[in-house]
Design an enzyme around this catalytic site. Structure first.
Site, PDB file in Angstrom:
ATOM      1  CD1 TRP A 118      -1.834  -2.339   1.950  1.00  0.00           C
ATOM      2  CD2 TRP A 118      -2.696  -1.660   0.007  1.00  0.00           C
ATOM      3  NE1 TRP A 118      -2.669  -3.329   1.494  1.00  0.00           N
ATOM      4  CE2 TRP A 118      -3.208  -2.947   0.309  1.00  0.00           C
ATOM      5  CE3 TRP A 118      -3.090  -1.030  -1.171  1.00  0.00           C
ATOM      6  CZ2 TRP A 118      -4.101  -3.608  -0.533  1.00  0.00           C
ATOM      7  CZ3 TRP A 118      -3.978  -1.695  -2.012  1.00  0.00           C
ATOM      8  CH2 TRP A 118      -4.468  -2.966  -1.683  1.00  0.00           C
ATOM      9  CG  ASP A 188      -3.478   3.502   4.402  1.00  0.00           C
ATOM     10  OD1 ASP A 188      -4.471   3.183   5.092  1.00  0.00           O
ATOM     11  OD2 ASP A 188      -3.226   3.005   3.289  1.00  0.00           O
ATOM     12  CE  LYS A 212      -8.350  -3.936   5.157  1.00  0.00           C
ATOM     13  NZ  LYS A 212      -7.966  -5.097   4.358  1.00  0.00           N
TER      14      LYS A 212
END
Length: 376
Positions: A118, A188, A212
């Site tokens: 990511w 993030d 999540k």
């Protein structure tokens, strides 16, 4: 025999299928209590005769949901009035484009600590608009560790530092989050937000996909310090413009209304448990139990450095790869779903987010013990 009705009640369906433990990385399992409330309110939200999915985002009924969701999030993370919150349609990847456009002028750059897939994608996306300074690259240790970061590690050229605080694919996590003073820290936190206590004031921007620890996919949230809003002076696509989205309280266009509603229920559930500090202790216990077993095993191994192991995504390998397929097959038959590792790295991964109860981890360990005994 299942009756021929357009909808079956959740309680009726439970008679046919027991809930399994979903260890998938996301979309992840939600708390049973949240699912039951959502099911009970699905066809008739607060006596309106409509589902919340059908309510206009401009009506007071939904506006109250949105306001309460923000209020609950502020309470959970102790977010002050010097920060704004916005809910975006789309996942965290959307912000890989939005961040440089909102925080950087033409010709400026940002720093990034590369610790996984990511950060690589944020790096690649950032290069479309601005310069990127890679101040740490975990490629050298095969993404098994994370760095210690402070102001001395900065490039001296970047206007902010971008990190991914927890890496779902490689199973790494910053044990202590950086404290950067010279430039804003942008994090993030998709796969760990609300799982442990953080100091929001240490960050310029926090963003996270919902799927999540927060709610369904298709939603992301932004927490941004007010002095960082509207500073780039650039022409920004409207749905990526933090100034537009915060000024309009997430209502510039139709937001992901049902996902925000579920997020609100998750925030309520978490507060009812005792908040982030309480769930952090549970998460620490779950992770410790699982890692202790893996480390004591003769069949399983964890490739991640102990100081960098994620409390959200525990990755592990079987020392005998010939058993991989059998392990996954038997796990599924035992009600343990989603244990396969990411397609790019293989192996196995147990995602033990907030909604995964201790009992789920205990059942996983019991299964792993039994599988190991049979493999000897």
């Amino acid at each position: 025999m299942i009756p021929k009705l357009p909808f079956a009640t959740l309680s009726y369906m439970y008679q046919f299928q027991e809930r399994i433990y979903n260890f998938g990385a996301g979309p992840a399992m939600l708390p049973n209590e949240v699912m039951e409330i959502a099911a009970a309110e699905f066809l008739n939200y607060k006596g309106s005769g409509m589902s919340i999915m059908e309510v206009s985002h401009r009506e007071p009924l939904f506006e109250d949901v949105l306001k309460e969701a923000e209020s609950l999030l502020r309470k959970l993370l102790n977010i002050g009035d010097d920060y704004s919150i916005a809910f975006f349609s789309g996942g965290a990847t959307l912000h890989f484009s939005a961040l440089p456009l909102n925080l950087l002028k033409e010709g400026e750059s940002f720093d990034i600590a590369h610790t996984g897939i990511w950060t690589k994608r944020a790096w690649e996306e950032g290069l479309k608009f601005n310069g990127v300074n890679v101040i740490y690259d975990a490629t050298d240790n095969k993404f098994t560790d994370v760095p210690f970061l402070d102001d001395s590690k900065l490039s001296g050229k970047g206007k902010y530092l971008h990190i991914t605080s927890n890496n779902t694919i490689y199973g790494t996590q910053y044990p202590t989050l950086p404290k950067i003073k010279q430039i804003p820290l942008v994090a993030d936190m998709t796969s760990e937000l609300l799982s442990r206590k953080i100091e929001v004031k240490d960050f310029g921007v926090i963003f996270a996909g919902a799927q999540k620890n927060i709610g369904p996919s298709g939603l992301s949230l932004l927490i941004i310090r007010n002095d960082l809003i509207g500073i780039s002076g650039r022409k920004i696509p409207v749905l990526l413009d933090y100034e537009v989205m915060t000024k309009n309280k997430s209502l510039y266009n139709t937001p992901a209304t049902y996902s925000i509603y579920i997020a609100k229920l998750v925030f309520e559930w978490l507060l009812k448990l005792g908040g982030v500090e309480v769930i952090q202790k549970v998460n620490e216990q779950k992770a410790q139990l699982l890692y202790d077993f893996i480390d004591s095993s003769s069949l399983y191994t964890c490739p991640v450095q102990k100081n960098a192991r994620s409390q959200m995504n525990a990755v592990f390998l079987l020392k005998d790869k010939n058993l991989d397929a059998k392990f996954l097959d038997e796990a599924e038959k035992n009600g343990l779903h989603g244990l396969g590792g990411h397609r790019l790295v293989g192996g196995f991964r147990a995602s033990i987010y907030n909604s995964m109860p201790l009992a789920g981890v205990q059942k996983l360990i019991s299964f792993m013990k039994e599988f190991e005994s049979k493999a000897k």
